[in-house]
Enzyme design. Structure first.
Site, mmCIF file in Angstrom:
data_model
loop_
_atom_site.group_PDB
_atom_site.id
_atom_site.type_symbol
_atom_site.label_atom_id
_atom_site.label_comp_id
_atom_site.label_asym_id
_atom_site.label_seq_id
_atom_site.Cartn_x
_atom_site.Cartn_y
_atom_site.Cartn_z
ATOM 1 N N TYR A 1 -5.389 5.511 -6.833
ATOM 2 C CA TYR A 1 -5.417 5.100 -5.523
ATOM 3 C C TYR A 1 -6.906 4.823 -5.591
ATOM 4 C CZ TYR A 1 -6.021 6.410 -0.432
ATOM 5 O OH TYR A 1 -6.023 5.720 0.569
ATOM 6 N N TYR B 1 0.866 -1.352 0.036
ATOM 7 C CA TYR B 1 -0.217 0.088 0.333
ATOM 8 C C TYR B 1 0.690 0.924 -0.047
ATOM 9 C CZ TYR B 1 -4.336 2.225 1.682
ATOM 10 O OH TYR B 1 -5.388 3.383 1.685
#
Lengths: 146, 388
Positions: free
Chosen positions: B342, B291
């Protein structure tokens, strides 16, 4: 001629204070320009800011002890870009995590203000500088110690 | 978790990856439905087969989805608490649900859609004031980058990490996005451009920040038994873990982590359980989808997940170890949050499945185990191992 840039401060309107039973003593003391930290009245260890219980012994006997506000910069950032328009006149400002002298396990999130940006570093010694807002809230901020 | 390979991801689907705010006038629910329909078609299933939902980061309304999709009955509906930290925890929950027989076909959907005129990058200025948030709000911490900058600064101080490492994360991730269809940024990033980029929150410059997009994505999870008869090669859930240590706690909203945790991603305990439960080590992982909301947090996750020692993440990255071409552990082969898009973790999960299927754009040869992580964030944080 020095062109040193100084750290400003975030605008007051970014933040409205809400308190509860366990944070009220902190903010009440701040009004009197006293930095008070939560310490367990039973096991004598520092507690988390705003916690209802001492995490070490689960006591609710939390006392508030005054601290001089002298400490060191543990980490910091320099906000240079106004991500929202209300920051336009406030950049650059310096959010910082402050390690207070003699206090283990309790760091403060605050700002380093009124100091040359080039002199602010991890480990820099700082002292308290109170900021009194128009709404009656006082915030502990820090500046480089003389 | 002791249910290795009892469940598998059998379908993936998504909407196009829009620039933030540009998915309107489609609605939030509409975008999620489109992703779910795509994912079930990919699996060779019907939406009517869905009987469970597993959410993260505030999720959505199960009843609403049933209205639009005509799903007759749901037997499992749950959500991981917190925000992006728990993202892959939703896959773990789905795997547990099908392994225990609570449900048969569980979907993990996620949608991010920004209202016009507001942006996620200033999210902390949009939340209601509460007593616990007063301490950071008073400090003028407005966007997630402001918080993570302080973790990065501490890592630099404690371990000598250089901005060159963050630059290498940004450049290598960008290189992976160039060939990836639908990626938002597809022009190579040079070191000169990186260092010329405006400083946003020292030490983070423009290229250390992830994108902001409108995206819905979905994963379909079912039992290993059923997976055998479906359209795609199953990506088995080898292990999942969600939670974390008190020392990390609320992390950036608290900043009271002790030294060994402060300059970390808060995932060390997740990694420990994730590997130990199934008897593997970091050396067994073929590709890592980490991430990457902020480039320094990739460096710190590499340390937490044992690809290098604590404090050595900077040098490890600078030596080229995370490159798709020639790296010892290819990272974010899809271009990550920094260059592809994202959407709070769903894009990393999709890439993890594609790597295990062998259909990724930047396919790691014979990838058998993929690591997918949730965000370094307030607890819970999460990790997931997918395998052939």
């Amino acid at each position: 001629m020095s062109t040193e840039v100084f750290a400003k401060a975030p605008p007051d309107e970014l933040f409205q204070l809400e308190v509860d039973t366990w944070t009220q003593p902190y903010w009440d003391a701040a009004k009197n320009h006293q930095l008070k930290l939560p310490k367990c009245g039973d096991c004598q260890q520092y507690c988390e800011l705003g916690a209802s219980h001492c995490r070490h012994c689960l006591s609710q006997n939390i006392s508030w002890v005054e601290h001089s506000g002298s400490g060191k910069v543990y980490s910091f950032t320099i906000i240079r870009f106004p991500v929202i328009p209300s920051l336009q006149d406030s950049v650059p400002y310096v959010p910082a995590v402050i390690e207070l002298d003699g206090v283990d396990g309790l760091k403060l999130i605050s700002n380093v203000v009124d100091a040359p940006l080039s002199e602010i570093d991890v480990g820099s010694a700082v002292s308290l500088r109170w900021h009194d807002r128009e709404d009656g809230v006082s915030l502990p901020r820090f500046t480089l110690a003389k | 978790m002791k249910i290795a390979k009892q469940a598998a991801v059998v379908g993936i689907g998504a909407t196009p990856y829009y620039r933030r705010g540009e998915s309107h006038p489609q609605t939030f629910n509409e975008l999620i439905c489109k992703a779910i329909i795509n994912a079930t078609e990919d699996a060779g299933l019907s939406v009517k087969d869905i009987d469970g939902f597993s959410y993260y980061s505030f999720g959505t309304d199960t009843g609403l989805l049933m209205e639009s999709l005509g799903i007759p009955e749901v037997r499992y509906s749950s959500m991981v608490s917190g925000g992006g930290g728990g993202s892959v925890g939703a896959v773990q929950n789905a795997a547990m649900a099908v392994a225990t027989g609570a449900a048969n076909v569980v979907v993990v959907p996620f949608c991010m859609q920004q209202p016009t005129g507001k942006r996620y990058g200033s999210i902390m200025s949009q939340i209601d004031p509460t007593p616990d948030k007063a301490f950071f709000m008073a400090g003028g911490l407005v966007g997630p980058g402001h918080f993570f900058a302080m973790l990065a600064k501490r890592h630099m101080h404690q371990y000598g990490t250089r901005r060159e490492a963050f630059c290498e994360v940004a450049m290598s991730t960008r290189e992976n996005a160039i060939t990836r269809p639908g990626a938002r940024f597809q022009k190579a990033l040079t070191k000169e451009e990186y260092f010329a980029g405006p400083m946003i929150a020292d030490p983070l410059c423009r290229y250390d920040f992830c994108l902001e997009n409108d995206i819905a994505g979905a994963l379909v999870i079912t039992s290993a038994e059923r997976a055998k008869d479906l359209k795609q090669r199953p990506a088995y859930v080898l292990n999942g873990e969600q939670g974390g240590r008190r020392e990390w706690g609320r992390s950036i909203a608290w900043m009271n982590m002790p030294d060994e945790y402060f300059a970390s991603a808060g995932h060390a305990s997740i990694a420990k359980h994730l590997y130990a439960d199934v008897g593997i080590t970091a050396a067994d992982v073929d590709v890592a989808l980490l991430y990457d909301h902020f480039s320094p947090m990739v460096v710190m996750q590499l340390e937490d997940y044992g690809f290098c020692a604590r404090g050595e993440g900077g040098a490890f990255v600078e030596d080229g170890n995370i490159r798709f071409k020639g790296g010892s552990i290819p990272v974010n082969t899809h271009g990550g949050n920094l260059s592809e898009a994202y959407a709070v973790g769903i894009t990393h999960m999709i890439e993890g499945v594609q790597q295990i299927r062998g259909t990724a754009t930047n396919q790691v040869k014979d990838a058998e185990i993929a690591l997918v992580t949730g965000g370094p964030a307030s607890l819970p944080v999460s990790g997931l191992l997918l395998s052939r």
